[in-house]
Each structure stands twice: as C-alpha cells, then as structure tokens.
Design an enzyme around this catalytic site. Structure first.
Site, PDB file in Angstrom:
ATOM      1  N   TYR A  43     -78.920 -39.259 -22.575  1.00 46.99           N
ATOM      2  CA  TYR A  43     -78.141 -38.240 -21.875  1.00 46.99           C
ATOM      3  C   TYR A  43     -78.998 -37.732 -20.723  1.00 46.99           C
ATOM      4  O   TYR A  43     -79.752 -38.492 -20.127  1.00 46.99           O
ATOM      5  CB  TYR A  43     -77.712 -37.144 -22.863  1.00 46.99           C
ATOM      6  CG  TYR A  43     -76.501 -36.386 -22.394  1.00 46.99           C
ATOM      7  CD1 TYR A  43     -75.311 -37.055 -22.089  1.00 46.99           C
ATOM      8  CD2 TYR A  43     -76.542 -35.012 -22.224  1.00 46.99           C
ATOM      9  CE1 TYR A  43     -74.190 -36.366 -21.635  1.00 46.99           C
ATOM     10  CE2 TYR A  43     -75.429 -34.313 -21.781  1.00 46.99           C
ATOM     11  CZ  TYR A  43     -74.263 -35.000 -21.475  1.00 46.99           C
ATOM     12  OH  TYR A  43     -73.171 -34.316 -21.018  1.00 46.99           O
ATOM     13  N   LYS A  98     -54.430 -52.154 -35.847  1.00 47.21           N
ATOM     14  CA  LYS A  98     -54.618 -53.167 -34.800  1.00 47.21           C
ATOM     15  C   LYS A  98     -56.039 -53.110 -34.258  1.00 47.21           C
ATOM     16  O   LYS A  98     -56.682 -54.146 -34.049  1.00 47.21           O
ATOM     17  CB  LYS A  98     -53.620 -52.898 -33.666  1.00 47.21           C
ATOM     18  CG  LYS A  98     -53.410 -54.078 -32.749  1.00 47.21           C
ATOM     19  CD  LYS A  98     -52.509 -55.100 -33.411  1.00 47.21           C
ATOM     20  CE  LYS A  98     -52.130 -56.205 -32.473  1.00 47.21           C
ATOM     21  NZ  LYS A  98     -51.039 -57.028 -33.016  1.00 47.21           N
TER      22      LYS A  98
END
Length: 394
Positions: A43, A98
């Site tokens: 970060y 899915k």
C-alpha cells in the site's frame, strides 16, 4: 400478508443450504503483509509508484494488477437455470457457483455481479463502466432476445472478451459431442439433418455454430412450431435464423420435422414423444438437454437412437458448459485477446472432441468435466486460434 421468518437452522438441515451458508467465495491475498516494510510496498507509499506507471502506460495494469486474470460474471437474474426470472438476489448463488467453476476448472478468478436492472441500455452502460476492472465479461442468465443485443453491443464497445455462456458455452459442447457422435456412426456433419427444439439463447447459438461447422441442414422450432422464412411473428433474431436455416422449407411441429432426421437437439423444456424419436433416421443422435427433465427420457430415446446425451450428471454424455467456458477464458486471458471469435469457439469444440479420441463410444462422445485433460486442451486451442485470428495482444 405477514411472512413468517425463515429459520436458518431448519434450512441448514438441507445439505444444499448448509453448503451455501456464508456463500461459496472469498477473497485471499497473494502476498504476505508481515511488517511495516511489506505494508509500505503493498500500500502507501510503494503502491503510488505502480499507480503512476500505470497511469502513464495503461496497459501495465495487466502486469501489475489482477485485471488480466479476472472475469466479471454478470446477470440480471431474468433467465436463471430452469427457474426463470427470479431477480438479482435470487441469481446470486448461481453466479457465485459460476465464479467457483471458473477458479476450480480454469484457474480464472471471477467476480459475481448481479444487476438490479433489466433494460438493455442500462445493462450495457453499467458493464462498460465496470469493464476497466476486468480482463473479460461472462454474461449469464439474461433472457432472450435481449441477451443477443447486449452481447453484440458490448463486443463492439469493449476490447476485452465478451462471452454469453448460455449461448456459446452450450454451443461449443454440443458441437464437440456431435462431432464425435457423427464419427462414431460413420458420417460427417455435412451428411446430417438436425432439428433443434428451442429458439432461445442456447438454441440460436447451437444452430449458428453447427451451421458454421458445415452441418447438412438444420431446422429450428419454437413454441409455435418450425421456424421458416416468411412465418409471421418472428423477432429479428428468429427471422435471421429462418433465412439461414431449414433448406427443406419444413413447416409444422417439432415432431413432424423429426421424421427422417438424423439429429435431435432439445433446448426448449418441451416434450417429444417416443413415436417422434422412432421416426428418425437409422443411427439417430438425440441430445435431450433440458434440465432437470429432458425432452424425452434417455432410456426411451435409447430404444431408437444410437447416441443419447442429456444435460444431467446422472446419465452418460452430459452436455455441461463447464467443459468449455473455463478453458475458453483461460486461453483468451493468457494471450490478452480482444475478443472471442467464432474460430476460437470452433477450435475449443474440436479440442474438446479430441480429448475423447479413439475411446469414442455410444456412452462416451464427450469427456467428463473432471477429466484433467479438458481445460488444458481447450485453453491451448483457444490461445492458438486467437493468435491466428489476430486478436491476441500477447
């Protein structure tokens, strides 16, 4: 009307509910964050250097983020499995599933996105705005005929693969199975006359891929009977299909069209009588794919047909989209394809058929989804064809 609260404890007695409790997906980090040094790289301030480089050279997003390996699985919940229009919340378990299959069978990260809108313009606009976060778009369970327009518009607007699995995943697996069934019976696709029951998303796509692959003739039927040029009440998709199919000019019902036909492909949820199957040509091929109830019971069809396939996992020759879409997207993502071409779909089908090879038999015209050879074969074929078609960027 007062609705009684649902008891989670009672629902969890059903193993399907117990498995779904808390969802089927989570996000995991790929790098450790053990100390301040790791944090400063993952970060701020380290991430700022990467952001600036990508801002200057946008294509670097594919190398320094997960974008090139992630697919959006997008639905509006209007045509979910055999359940119909159950809305975006109802569709979420299927879209999660899915995404799980993408990861398990193709090592593709996927994010389920269920949209609270059904207007084609709104869906297209939303997906276009989301597209920079993804390497591909998998459209799922969007009702016809809107699904055709939405996919076509997105393909024109985006430079990443857009694939409506209800159409093309089904079509790829059907073509693969039919190639092997034809080979088993000593015929070429060009010698076959087929009847497709169902002119929705999958029926149209299956018919189109079979025509492109050179099938002898194909007649498509909907709830009003066989589609033919000049029939009243056809929408634009069906009218175009009527112009390109049904060389014999058949009219009447699905069952009437089956007399003397070599192939029946059911994608409609309707029923077909044993007498109609019996009227087909010798060495008939029957793909009764409606789920969970096939158009004709497999045992009944087998009395008259040489090869029988269904959409069910408890019968031989399951036509399952999971045989196609993980490898198709893996191959497309690996070469950073700008699109999935018709040739790439046919290449996927041929590779899938070749997995069966010399082991082809009446009960084995298509491999199992758990055959470890499937995804690598489809991936390699799709990537190779993308390069040949000039849509690969890598």
């Amino acid at each position: 009307m007062t609705v009684s609260p649902v008891s989670l404890e009672s629902l969890d007695l059903d193993p399907a509910f117990a498995l779904h409790r808390g969802g089927k997906l989570e996000v995991r980090s790929t790098i450790p964050v053990r100390d301040a040094d790791d944090l400063s790289l993952a970060y701020t301030p380290g991430v700022a250097r990467v952001c600036t480089a990508i801002a200057d050279t946008p294509d670097l997003v594919n190398d320094y983020t997960w974008v090139s390996n992630v697919v959006a699985v997008v639905s509006d919940g209007t045509a979910v499995l055999g359940l119909g229009d159950i809305g975006p919340a109802g569709a979420m378990p299927v879209m999660e599933g899915k995404a799980l299959l993408f990861k398990e069978f193709g090592n593709v990260d996927a994010v389920p996105i269920c949209l609270d809108c059904t207007d084609a313009d709104a869906i297209v606009e939303t997906i276009v705005r989301l597209a920079p976060s993804f390497g591909g778009i998998n459209l799922e369970d969007i009702s016809a005929p809107r699904c055709f327009e939405i996919e076509e518009r997105l393909r024109d607007l985006l430079d990443i693969p857009v694939f409506h699995d209800d159409q093309h995943g089904t079509a790829i697996v059907v073509l693969a199975a039919l190639q092997n069934a034809a080979r088993l019976t000593g015929r070429s696709l060009g010698e076959l006359r087929a009847v497709v029951a169902g002119a929705g998303a999958s029926g149209v796509a299956v018919s189109r891929i079979l025509m492109g692959a050179g099938i002898g003739d194909i007649a498509v039927s909907d709830s009003k009977g066989v589609i033919y040029a000049g029939r009243e009440g056809l929408n634009s998709v069906k009218a175009a299909l009527a112009r390109d199919s049904n060389k014999l000019g058949l009219t009447g019902s699905t069952e009437q069209a089956l007399a003397g036909a070599d192939v029946f492909i059911g994608l409609s949820g309707s029923t077909v009588s044993e007498e109609a199957i019996a009227s087909m040509a010798p060495d008939a091929i029957v793909f009764a794919l409606s789920n969970p109830t096939p158009e004709v019971e497999p045992a009944v069809a087998a009395r008259h047909a040489r090869v029988v396939a269904t959409g069910r996992s408890d019968h031989p020759n399951q036509i399952n989209n999971v045989l196609a879409f993980p490898g198709v997207f893996r191959g497309a993502l690996d070469v950073r394809a700008t699109a999935i071409t018709e040739n790439m779909k046919v290449a996927a089908a041929t590779a899938l058929a070749e997995v069966v090879g010399d082991d082809v038999s009446e009960a084995y015209v298509i491999p199992s989804p758990f055959d470890a050879r499937v995804a690598p074969a489809v991936t390699a074929a799709v990537a190779r064809q993308a390069r040949e078609d000039g849509v690969a960027r890598k």
